[in-house]
Design an enzyme around this catalytic site. Structure first.
Site, mmCIF file in Angstrom:
data_model
loop_
_atom_site.group_PDB
_atom_site.id
_atom_site.type_symbol
_atom_site.label_atom_id
_atom_site.label_comp_id
_atom_site.label_asym_id
_atom_site.label_seq_id
_atom_site.Cartn_x
_atom_site.Cartn_y
_atom_site.Cartn_z
ATOM 1 N N PRO A 78 20.414 38.921 61.233
ATOM 2 C CA PRO A 78 20.598 38.035 60.099
ATOM 3 C C PRO A 78 20.892 38.797 58.823
ATOM 4 O O PRO A 78 20.181 39.713 58.437
ATOM 5 C CB PRO A 78 19.259 37.317 59.989
ATOM 6 C CG PRO A 78 18.326 38.077 60.859
ATOM 7 C CD PRO A 78 19.023 39.253 61.404
ATOM 8 N N GLU A 79 21.928 38.368 58.161
ATOM 9 C CA GLU A 79 22.152 38.780 56.782
ATOM 10 C C GLU A 79 21.813 37.574 55.914
ATOM 11 O O GLU A 79 21.267 36.587 56.408
ATOM 12 C CB GLU A 79 23.595 39.243 56.589
ATOM 13 C CG GLU A 79 23.939 40.439 57.480
ATOM 14 C CD GLU A 79 25.312 41.018 57.218
ATOM 15 O OE1 GLU A 79 25.727 41.030 56.045
ATOM 16 O OE2 GLU A 79 25.968 41.433 58.167
ATOM 17 N N HIS B 195 9.004 37.572 73.948
ATOM 18 C CA HIS B 195 9.429 37.871 72.571
ATOM 19 C C HIS B 195 9.159 36.743 71.579
ATOM 20 O O HIS B 195 9.550 36.846 70.433
ATOM 21 C CB HIS B 195 10.907 38.265 72.499
ATOM 22 C CG HIS B 195 11.288 39.369 73.435
ATOM 23 N ND1 HIS B 195 10.627 40.574 73.462
ATOM 24 C CD2 HIS B 195 12.249 39.445 74.376
ATOM 25 C CE1 HIS B 195 11.179 41.348 74.382
ATOM 26 N NE2 HIS B 195 12.153 40.684 74.959
ATOM 27 N N ARG C 112 13.564 42.793 69.277
ATOM 28 C CA ARG C 112 13.477 44.205 68.890
ATOM 29 C C ARG C 112 12.280 44.506 67.992
ATOM 30 O O ARG C 112 11.979 45.677 67.738
ATOM 31 C CB ARG C 112 14.783 44.633 68.211
ATOM 32 C CG ARG C 112 15.951 44.598 69.175
ATOM 33 C CD ARG C 112 17.266 44.936 68.506
ATOM 34 N NE ARG C 112 17.350 46.344 68.159
ATOM 35 C CZ ARG C 112 18.403 46.886 67.546
ATOM 36 N NH1 ARG C 112 19.424 46.145 67.200
ATOM 37 N NH2 ARG C 112 18.417 48.168 67.274
#
Length: 269
Positions: A2-3, A91, A110
């Site tokens: 995400p930006e 996750h 991650r």
DNA sequence: ATCGGGACCTGCTTGC
DNA sequence: TGCAAGCAGGTCCCGA
């Protein structure tokens, strides 16, 4: 992943489900994120009512009557709104249960993201951030001033959160292409006129990406599980070797501080 | 003070 | 087909 546009898309998507709701429970299944999830989070947040859902840079700030939950999505994080309880997948590290029955669920394979409890709207990770790119206190002059005397290249400059927040690798590539500026140019040599073009390009590409619901490349999905559509509007990112949409020459690629950088040798100088 | 590079993780794609 | 290497949307921190 995400930006700024993806974080803003997520913020706008979750906000109506959260505001005025009361938190009935918080579950932390995995606290080993970029930093440990604040151990007091569950106790402090449970029973409180949510009053706001804001964004600062790429941080989401869920405002409660007293205190804030601060969430960063890192590279692979996402938030989902679940209408009812479903079995958590691998996750799925964090759940916030609301009195409406809705669950806000955080997934981050991650684990580069982070979740903090804040007593007040102040944190070492927030306090050093530069201006918002879509705010009125960011323009070409901001970049010009920050660049004087700097030997670093212009792409690294605009990705520096101390200069301007929210510009990640995708939109840095896109904005430099739109402005006709080569990413490797030394920042200190660029004129103020060109920095005005660049600041305008940054605002333009971010606004359009937000309007499209962000960019879904590999795994980014909105809070409702659907992808964003800005991927189709990308002009250079992930297009190395393909023809420039302006002059049809193959796009070049280099690595700048470890990040894939795509540009047109003819259209960007 | 500034800068580049390493570090933190998992998962997917690519190439031998 | 199998395996290892390489790469991915972020960004803090350290050493040069």
């Amino acid at each position: 992943m995400p930006e700024l546009p993806e974080v803003e898309t997520t913020r706008a998507g979750i906000e109506p489900h959260l505001v005025d709701r009361t938190i009935t429970a918080v579950t932390v299944r995995e606290n080993r994120l970029r930093w440990p999830v604040s151990p007091e989070l569950s106790q402090m947040a449970t029973g409180q009512t949510i009053v706001s859902v804001e964004r600062r840079a790429k941080y989401l700030l869920i405002g409660l009557r007293r205190g804030f939950v601060m969430i960063h999505l890192g590279m692979s994080g996402s938030l989902r709104i679940l209408a009812q309880e479903t079995a958590p997948q691998r996750h799925d590290h964090f759940d916030m249960m609301l009195d409406s029955g809705v669950i806000l669920r955080y997934r981050d394979p991650r684990r580069f993201g982070s979740i903090f409890w804040l007593d007040q709207l102040s944190h070492r990770l927030l306090d050093q951030l530069g201006p918002e790119p879509l705010g009125e206190d960011f323009d070409g002059t901001t970049l010009f001033k920050a660049s004087r005397g700097k030997a670093r290249n212009v792409k690294t400059l605009i990705m520096d959160a101390g200069v301007v927040v929210g510009v990640g690798n995708i939109y840095a590539n896109e904005a430099l292409y739109l402005a006709g500026i080569r990413p490797t140019q030394p920042a200190g040599k660029i004129t103020i006129k060109r920095y005005h073009r660049l600041a305008d390009a940054i605002k333009s590409v971010l606004e359009k990406a937000i309007a499209a619901g962000g960019t879904s490349l590999r795994d980014f999905l909105k809070e409702d599980g659907k992808p964003g559509y800005f991927r189709h509007a990308l002009k250079v990112y992930d297009r190395a070797g393909e023809p420039c949409l302006g002059c049809h020459k193959p796009l070049s690629s280099v690595r700048i501080t470890g990040r894939a950088t795509v540009f047109c040798k003819r259209c960007q100088r």
